[in-house]
Design an enzyme around this catalytic site. Structure first.
Site: not given
Ligand code: DQA
Length: 148
Positions: A9-10, A17, A22, A71, A74, A77, A84, A95, A97-99, A104, A108
């Site tokens: 998502p997002n 964004r 990011y 990735n 959200a 979390h 599953d 797994e 994550h960009i950040s 943070r 998270r």
């Molecule tokens: C994220 C970190 C998550 O906490 C956040 O909700 C995202 C992006 C990252 O790539 O840093 O949407 O997965």
């Protein structure tokens, strides 16, 4: 070798964004460059904002692809269902994550998917995806080199 990058998502808003967190590159332009860099592997990309669609995609490729770079945004979390799904497939999942999620907010810091993924890469910007692909390539080389 077949690898699927899945963004949750997002992440369709990358480049627009929270650019301070990011960055300002869209995922589409990044992915075009990554496909060029890894022209020797079959690299695909899927994004959805819907948890159910992410589950369906994991089920669809999870027995045939050589790796998934995920990735989960959200849902990382919050989603027992994603954990599953990853447990239920045979394809290894990395797994990403960009950040650096550990720098943070506290919420998270917990990931439902970390315990069922091969490993986690976080905090390297979009290069986190490259490092995940490299980890899958290293694994493949190890498999070729190790006697059966
Ligand atoms: C994220 C970190 C998550 O906490 C956040 O909700 C995202 C992006 C990252 O790539 O840093 O949407 O997965």
């Amino acid at each position: 070798m077949k690898i699927l990058i899945i963004n949750g998502p997002n992440l369709n808003l990358l480049g627009k964004r929270e650019v301070n967190v990011y960055g300002n590159q869209s995922f589409e332009s990044f992915f075009t460059a990554v496909q060029k860099k890894y022209s020797n592997i079959n690299l695909e990309y899927y994004q959805s904002n819907s948890e159910g669609k992410l589950l369906d995609k994991i089920h669809e490729v999870g027995f045939t692809f050589d790796g998934i770079v995920l990735n989960a945004g959200a849902y990382t979390h919050t989603s027992v269902a994603l954990a599953d799904a990853i447990s239920g497939i045979t394809t290894p999942v990395i797994e990403v994550h960009i950040s650096n999620v550990f720098k943070r907010e506290q919420f998270r810091h917990h990931s439902f998917i970390s315990p069922v993924c091969v490993g986690t890469i976080a905090g390297f910007g979009l290069d986190s995806y490259i490092l995940a692909i490299e980890s899958l390539l290293l694994k493949e080389t190890e498999n070729i080199n190790s006697p059966s």
